[in-house]
Write a protein that holds these residues in place. Structure first.
Motif, PDB file in Angstrom:
ATOM      1  N   GLY A 268      34.997  83.514  41.745  1.00 41.93           N
ATOM      2  CA  GLY A 268      36.108  84.461  41.686  1.00 41.93           C
ATOM      3  C   GLY A 268      35.888  85.774  42.392  1.00 41.93           C
ATOM      4  O   GLY A 268      36.723  86.675  42.289  1.00 41.93           O
TER       5      GLY A 268
ATOM      6  N   ARG B 112      45.185  84.295  49.291  1.00 44.44           N
ATOM      7  CA  ARG B 112      44.869  84.710  47.921  1.00 44.44           C
ATOM      8  C   ARG B 112      45.634  85.971  47.570  1.00 44.44           C
ATOM      9  O   ARG B 112      45.741  86.896  48.373  1.00 44.44           O
ATOM     10  CB  ARG B 112      43.363  84.955  47.786  1.00 44.44           C
ATOM     11  CG  ARG B 112      42.939  85.430  46.410  1.00 44.44           C
ATOM     12  CD  ARG B 112      41.435  85.487  46.292  1.00 44.44           C
ATOM     13  NE  ARG B 112      41.014  86.047  45.009  1.00 44.44           N
ATOM     14  CZ  ARG B 112      39.758  86.122  44.607  1.00 44.44           C
ATOM     15  NH1 ARG B 112      38.785  85.674  45.398  1.00 44.44           N
ATOM     16  NH2 ARG B 112      39.460  86.648  43.431  1.00 44.44           N
TER      17      ARG B 112
ATOM     18  N   ASN C 243      44.358  86.535  41.467  1.00 47.09           N
ATOM     19  CA  ASN C 243      43.748  85.273  41.055  1.00 47.09           C
ATOM     20  C   ASN C 243      44.626  84.067  41.364  1.00 47.09           C
ATOM     21  O   ASN C 243      44.313  82.948  40.937  1.00 47.09           O
ATOM     22  CB  ASN C 243      43.420  85.295  39.556  1.00 47.09           C
ATOM     23  CG  ASN C 243      42.256  86.210  39.247  1.00 47.09           C
ATOM     24  OD1 ASN C 243      41.220  86.148  39.902  1.00 47.09           O
ATOM     25  ND2 ASN C 243      42.425  87.083  38.266  1.00 47.09           N
TER      26      ASN C 243
ATOM     27  N   VAL D 134      42.317  80.878  41.330  1.00 48.13           N
ATOM     28  CA  VAL D 134      40.967  81.441  41.393  1.00 48.13           C
ATOM     29  C   VAL D 134      40.455  81.720  39.986  1.00 48.13           C
ATOM     30  O   VAL D 134      41.170  82.306  39.169  1.00 48.13           O
ATOM     31  CB  VAL D 134      40.969  82.753  42.210  1.00 48.13           C
ATOM     32  CG1 VAL D 134      39.569  83.345  42.295  1.00 48.13           C
ATOM     33  CG2 VAL D 134      41.542  82.513  43.598  1.00 48.13           C
TER      34      VAL D 134
ATOM     35  N   ARG E 172      38.758  83.672  37.042  1.00 52.66           N
ATOM     36  CA  ARG E 172      38.675  85.110  36.808  1.00 52.66           C
ATOM     37  C   ARG E 172      37.207  85.526  36.785  1.00 52.66           C
ATOM     38  O   ARG E 172      36.386  84.908  36.110  1.00 52.66           O
ATOM     39  CB  ARG E 172      39.374  85.482  35.501  1.00 52.66           C
ATOM     40  CG  ARG E 172      40.837  85.076  35.522  1.00 52.66           C
ATOM     41  CD  ARG E 172      41.599  85.548  34.299  1.00 52.66           C
ATOM     42  NE  ARG E 172      42.915  84.912  34.277  1.00 52.66           N
ATOM     43  CZ  ARG E 172      43.954  85.303  34.982  1.00 52.66           C
ATOM     44  NH1 ARG E 172      43.818  86.354  35.782  1.00 52.66           N
ATOM     45  NH2 ARG E 172      45.105  84.672  34.919  1.00 52.66           N
TER      46      ARG E 172
ATOM     47  N   ARG F 116      41.638  80.583  34.846  1.00 50.88           N
ATOM     48  CA  ARG F 116      41.966  80.571  36.270  1.00 50.88           C
ATOM     49  C   ARG F 116      43.403  81.014  36.494  1.00 50.88           C
ATOM     50  O   ARG F 116      44.257  80.920  35.609  1.00 50.88           O
ATOM     51  CB  ARG F 116      41.782  79.165  36.860  1.00 50.88           C
ATOM     52  CG  ARG F 116      40.360  78.677  36.837  1.00 50.88           C
ATOM     53  CD  ARG F 116      40.230  77.274  37.389  1.00 50.88           C
ATOM     54  NE  ARG F 116      40.630  77.159  38.787  1.00 50.88           N
ATOM     55  CZ  ARG F 116      40.471  76.061  39.517  1.00 50.88           C
ATOM     56  NH1 ARG F 116      39.924  74.977  38.968  1.00 50.88           N
ATOM     57  NH2 ARG F 116      40.854  76.041  40.782  1.00 50.88           N
ATOM     58  N   GLY F 117      43.652  81.480  37.705  1.00 48.39           N
ATOM     59  CA  GLY F 117      45.018  81.778  38.104  1.00 48.39           C
ATOM     60  C   GLY F 117      45.762  80.503  38.457  1.00 48.39           C
ATOM     61  O   GLY F 117      45.301  79.385  38.193  1.00 48.39           O
TER      62      GLY F 117
END
Length: 374
Positions: A224, A263, A266, A315, A317, A324-325
């Motif tokens: 991350g 990106r 996240n 992504v 964290r 995650r995102g």
């Protein structure tokens, strides 16, 4: 044309002495040649000193306010001294603002004779897009100072009191500055502030007590990370002196762009194209993610530029890899420029069934024929 002295220091014309002094300190720090190597910085530094020299003297300031630069031309610059011969930038501001010389007594500028911590180092590391997302191990090579193994960091044999500073580690000299006359205390050039010299220097390190070493390191990249993330590797900076601890290594990360993904915090962003029939009727398609291909459901009636979400496929964290995102996918509907005769006939039947008015787009042919071509 000369600049206005008040403008040079960035103060108003009714600024008092305290304001002038604060402004001068700020500008001198900014433009001193020891810290600012930009073109023109040295000239600006001299300009700042000249402005302060005039405005800090009440009589000169009155003459300047009344007659401008012409009224102080003979006096301006008379007391200015280039600080290039005063030692380093730190010496100047220690002398001015830390109480050296006549202000703080003879011991205020004395260097510590005991162990000193080594300097911190910086290393810039570029990562691939997916390396930043999922982390892992990277091997890097650094150059840093280590204590000399031959002399154990002592620098050699036969240590004796320095004859230049008599063991004080510092020398003193009187210096004229815009603030008046000061006694400047600086590091002794003969012993580099150690207070001792070595008669028999170590051949391995030349008396420095440290040697430059190239070293491979494995560092762990957390999942991350992003551009600007800074990692600290303890004790991998330069070695300390006289048994002091080493500094740390700071690794600054820079993440390369990816051709397919972007990106945003996240979240991962990407795009896909679908046919107009898939958009109308709905479909299930396979899409690429940063991890693997994933099935994406296209709802019937999806409009172009609709954003669909694959949850928890973004992504991790930083510091909490379990969370995650999302992966946000922008859908773009691909309208063909040409279709077959059979497709056109079917579409015309749909138009008739729906009762849509499609017009002839000004070409004398039906909408479908004009839009898709023949």
């Amino acid at each position: 044309m000369a600049r206005d002295y008040y403008e040079v220091l960035g103060v108003s014309r009714n600024a008092d002495q305290d304001e002038l002094k604060r402004a001068y300190r700020r500008m001198a720090r900014k433009y001193h040649p020891d810290v600012n190597q930009d073109e023109g910085a040295e000239e600006r530094f001299k300009e700042v000193n000249e402005a302060y020299e005039v405005l800090s003297e009440p009589e000169l300031r009155v003459r300047y306010d009344r007659f401008g630069e012409a009224g102080v031309k003979s006096a301006a610059g008379a007391g200015y001294q280039d600080f290039g011969d005063m030692g380093g930038f730190a010496d100047i501001f220690e002398t001015f603002f830390s109480g050296f010389g006549g202000v703080g007594g003879p011991q205020s500028g004395r260097r510590r004779a005991g162990p000193t911590r080594g300097e911190d180092l910086r290393y810039d590391l570029r990562l691939e897009f997916r390396e930043a997302i999922f982390g892992g191990e990277k091997q890097i090579r650094i150059n840093h100072l280590e204590s000399c193994a031959s002399c154990q960091g002592a620098g050699g044999k036969g240590a004796q009191t320095c004859g230049t500073c008599q063991g004080a580690g510092q020398v003193r000299r009187a210096t004229r500055t815009p603030f008046g006359s000061f006694t400047q205390v600086s590091v002794c050039p003969a012993c580099n502030g150690e207070g001792q010299t070595i008669s028999e220097k170590c051949d391995a390190c030349g008396g420095r007590g440290q040697v430059q070493v190239s070293k491979k390191l494995k560092i762990t990249i957390p999942a991350g990370v992003d551009t600007g993330t800074r990692l600290r590797v303890s004790n991998e900076g330069n070695a300390g002196q006289k048994g002091g601890p080493p500094g740390d290594l700071y690794v600054y990360l820079f993440v390369k762009d990816d051709a397919e993904f972007r990106r945003e915090g996240n979240n991962i962003l990407s795009e896909i194209k679908i046919s107009y029939l898939q958009a109308i009727l709905g479909a299930e398609v396979m899409v690429s993610t940063v991890e693997k291909e994933k099935k994406l459901t296209i709802p019937a009636g999806t409009q172009s530029h609709t954003v669909l979400t694959l949850e928890n496929m973004g992504v991790p964290r930083l510091g909490n890899a379990v969370s995650r995102g999302d992966h946000l996918i922008t859908v773009k509907v691909d309208i063909p420029t040409r279709i077959s005769t059979e497709e056109r006939e079917l579409l015309e039947k749909i138009v008739a069934l729906r009762g849509d008015k499609v017009g002839n787009n000004g070409t004398g042919e039906g909408f479908l024929g004009g839009f898709f071509g023949r």
